[in-house]
Design a protein around this motif. Structure first.
Motif, PDB file in Angstrom:
ATOM      1  N   LYS A  98       0.816  -1.216   0.000  1.00 29.63           N
ATOM      2  CA  LYS A  98       0.000   0.000   0.000  1.00 29.63           C
ATOM      3  C   LYS A  98       0.853   1.270   0.000  1.00 29.63           C
ATOM      4  O   LYS A  98       0.508   2.252  -0.649  1.00 29.63           O
ATOM      5  CB  LYS A  98      -0.974  -0.031   1.166  1.00 29.63           C
ATOM      6  CG  LYS A  98      -2.030  -1.106   0.963  1.00 29.63           C
ATOM      7  CD  LYS A  98      -2.948  -1.239   2.137  1.00 29.63           C
ATOM      8  CE  LYS A  98      -3.996  -2.308   2.019  1.00 29.63           C
ATOM      9  NZ  LYS A  98      -3.785  -3.437   1.178  1.00 29.63           N
ATOM     10  N   ALA A  99       1.974   1.242   0.691  1.00 28.16           N
ATOM     11  CA  ALA A  99       2.855   2.425   0.714  1.00 28.16           C
ATOM     12  C   ALA A  99       3.382   2.740  -0.682  1.00 28.16           C
ATOM     13  O   ALA A  99       3.504   3.908  -1.059  1.00 28.16           O
ATOM     14  CB  ALA A  99       4.004   2.198   1.684  1.00 28.16           C
ATOM     15  N   VAL A 100       3.689   1.708  -1.447  1.00 28.45           N
ATOM     16  CA  VAL A 100       4.178   1.897  -2.823  1.00 28.45           C
ATOM     17  C   VAL A 100       3.074   2.487  -3.686  1.00 28.45           C
ATOM     18  O   VAL A 100       3.307   3.420  -4.466  1.00 28.45           O
ATOM     19  CB  VAL A 100       4.683   0.558  -3.407  1.00 28.45           C
ATOM     20  CG1 VAL A 100       4.997   0.687  -4.891  1.00 28.45           C
ATOM     21  CG2 VAL A 100       5.897   0.067  -2.641  1.00 28.45           C
ATOM     22  N   ILE A 101       1.863   1.973  -3.552  1.00 25.29           N
ATOM     23  CA  ILE A 101       0.728   2.467  -4.325  1.00 25.29           C
ATOM     24  C   ILE A 101       0.488   3.943  -4.024  1.00 25.29           C
ATOM     25  O   ILE A 101       0.324   4.759  -4.935  1.00 25.29           O
ATOM     26  CB  ILE A 101      -0.549   1.645  -4.011  1.00 25.29           C
ATOM     27  CG1 ILE A 101      -0.370   0.203  -4.462  1.00 25.29           C
ATOM     28  CG2 ILE A 101      -1.775   2.281  -4.642  1.00 25.29           C
ATOM     29  CD1 ILE A 101      -1.409  -0.760  -3.897  1.00 25.29           C
ATOM     30  N   ILE A 102       0.467   4.290  -2.746  1.00 24.00           N
ATOM     31  CA  ILE A 102       0.203   5.673  -2.345  1.00 24.00           C
ATOM     32  C   ILE A 102       1.320   6.591  -2.823  1.00 24.00           C
ATOM     33  O   ILE A 102       1.060   7.666  -3.361  1.00 24.00           O
ATOM     34  CB  ILE A 102      -0.010   5.773  -0.816  1.00 24.00           C
ATOM     35  CG1 ILE A 102      -1.305   5.036  -0.444  1.00 24.00           C
ATOM     36  CG2 ILE A 102      -0.040   7.222  -0.355  1.00 24.00           C
ATOM     37  CD1 ILE A 102      -1.527   4.847   1.042  1.00 24.00           C
ATOM     38  N   ASN A 103       2.565   6.170  -2.662  1.00 23.23           N
ATOM     39  CA  ASN A 103       3.689   6.981  -3.120  1.00 23.23           C
ATOM     40  C   ASN A 103       3.613   7.221  -4.628  1.00 23.23           C
ATOM     41  O   ASN A 103       3.841   8.334  -5.105  1.00 23.23           O
ATOM     42  CB  ASN A 103       5.010   6.333  -2.744  1.00 23.23           C
ATOM     43  CG  ASN A 103       6.185   7.211  -3.101  1.00 23.23           C
ATOM     44  OD1 ASN A 103       6.282   8.336  -2.635  1.00 23.23           O
ATOM     45  ND2 ASN A 103       7.049   6.718  -3.970  1.00 23.23           N
ATOM     46  N   GLU A 104       3.300   6.182  -5.364  1.00 22.84           N
ATOM     47  CA  GLU A 104       3.188   6.300  -6.821  1.00 22.84           C
ATOM     48  C   GLU A 104       2.080   7.284  -7.197  1.00 22.84           C
ATOM     49  O   GLU A 104       2.251   8.123  -8.082  1.00 22.84           O
ATOM     50  CB  GLU A 104       2.902   4.922  -7.421  1.00 22.84           C
ATOM     51  CG  GLU A 104       2.873   4.894  -8.902  1.00 22.84           C
ATOM     52  CD  GLU A 104       4.243   4.754  -9.542  1.00 22.84           C
ATOM     53  OE1 GLU A 104       4.283   4.680 -10.773  1.00 22.84           O
ATOM     54  OE2 GLU A 104       5.262   4.750  -8.836  1.00 22.84           O
ATOM     55  N   ALA A 105       0.941   7.201  -6.512  1.00 22.52           N
ATOM     56  CA  ALA A 105      -0.174   8.108  -6.784  1.00 22.52           C
ATOM     57  C   ALA A 105       0.212   9.558  -6.478  1.00 22.52           C
ATOM     58  O   ALA A 105      -0.123  10.474  -7.241  1.00 22.52           O
ATOM     59  CB  ALA A 105      -1.400   7.701  -5.975  1.00 22.52           C
ATOM     60  N   ILE A 106       0.927   9.766  -5.401  1.00 26.24           N
ATOM     61  CA  ILE A 106       1.366  11.124  -5.038  1.00 26.24           C
ATOM     62  C   ILE A 106       2.327  11.655  -6.097  1.00 26.24           C
ATOM     63  O   ILE A 106       2.207  12.799  -6.542  1.00 26.24           O
ATOM     64  CB  ILE A 106       2.009  11.139  -3.638  1.00 26.24           C
ATOM     65  CG1 ILE A 106       0.953  10.849  -2.581  1.00 26.24           C
ATOM     66  CG2 ILE A 106       2.707  12.473  -3.366  1.00 26.24           C
ATOM     67  CD1 ILE A 106       1.516  10.523  -1.209  1.00 26.24           C
ATOM     68  N   GLU A 107       3.282  10.838  -6.513  1.00 23.49           N
ATOM     69  CA  GLU A 107       4.241  11.265  -7.539  1.00 23.49           C
ATOM     70  C   GLU A 107       3.536  11.573  -8.868  1.00 23.49           C
ATOM     71  O   GLU A 107       3.860  12.554  -9.531  1.00 23.49           O
ATOM     72  CB  GLU A 107       5.331  10.206  -7.736  1.00 23.49           C
ATOM     73  CG  GLU A 107       6.283  10.077  -6.562  1.00 23.49           C
ATOM     74  CD  GLU A 107       6.963  11.383  -6.185  1.00 23.49           C
ATOM     75  OE1 GLU A 107       7.455  12.089  -7.085  1.00 23.49           O
ATOM     76  OE2 GLU A 107       6.992  11.714  -4.981  1.00 23.49           O
ATOM     77  N   LEU A 108       2.586  10.744  -9.250  1.00 18.10           N
ATOM     78  CA  LEU A 108       1.833  10.993 -10.480  1.00 18.10           C
ATOM     79  C   LEU A 108       1.008  12.272 -10.356  1.00 18.10           C
ATOM     80  O   LEU A 108       0.901  13.045 -11.316  1.00 18.10           O
ATOM     81  CB  LEU A 108       0.939   9.799 -10.824  1.00 18.10           C
ATOM     82  CG  LEU A 108       1.695   8.575 -11.350  1.00 18.10           C
ATOM     83  CD1 LEU A 108       0.816   7.336 -11.309  1.00 18.10           C
ATOM     84  CD2 LEU A 108       2.217   8.820 -12.758  1.00 18.10           C
TER      85      LEU A 108
END
Length: 131
Positions: A98-108
């Motif tokens: 989940k941390a990877v998903i959230i980080n990716e969404a923030i970066e996008l």
């Protein structure tokens, strides 16, 4: 070879078009991914994300509505909504950290959306993760 980030970015574009009323975009997903050179495993990953998000859109939108503190789903910009929809689909239905998903969404959201989007996206996704 395309990365998962590039695959996600392409899916956000497709979800954006879908949100703007182009429900026929589903017929052109293969062509659009090929155009962006998203092939093989990344194409399979991208198709799974797009189809899964569309299939579960009402469940995903209920999650967004549950954690909006001001306004409504319709008040959220289409890019931000597309980023949230994709990330929430991944949080709820995919076996990824989940941390990877959230980080990716923030970066996008930093690259694709408005200035306040990263903070907004983070706040919503953090609540979804905890729910």
């Amino acid at each position: 070879m395309a990365t998962r980030t590039q695959a996600r970015e392409s899916i956000i574009g497709l979800l954006y078009a879908y949100d703007l009323g182009n429900t026929e975009i589903s017929k052109f997903v293969d062509e659009l991914l090929e155009e962006k050179k998203i092939r093989n495993n990344q194409k399979e990953f991208a198709l799974n994300l797009f189809n899964g998000t569309i299939k579960n859109l009402s469940t995903i939108d209920e999650q967004i509505k549950a954690f909006i503190t001001q306004g409504s789903l319709e008040d959220i910009g289409s890019v931000e909504k597309s980023i949230l929809r994709l990330a929430i689909y991944e949080i709820l239905f995919e076996d990824l950290p989940k941390a990877v998903i959230i980080n990716e969404a923030i970066e996008l959201s930093k690259r694709l959306a408005s200035d306040g989007a990263p903070k907004f996206v983070n706040a919503i996704l953090d609540q979804v993760k905890k729910a």
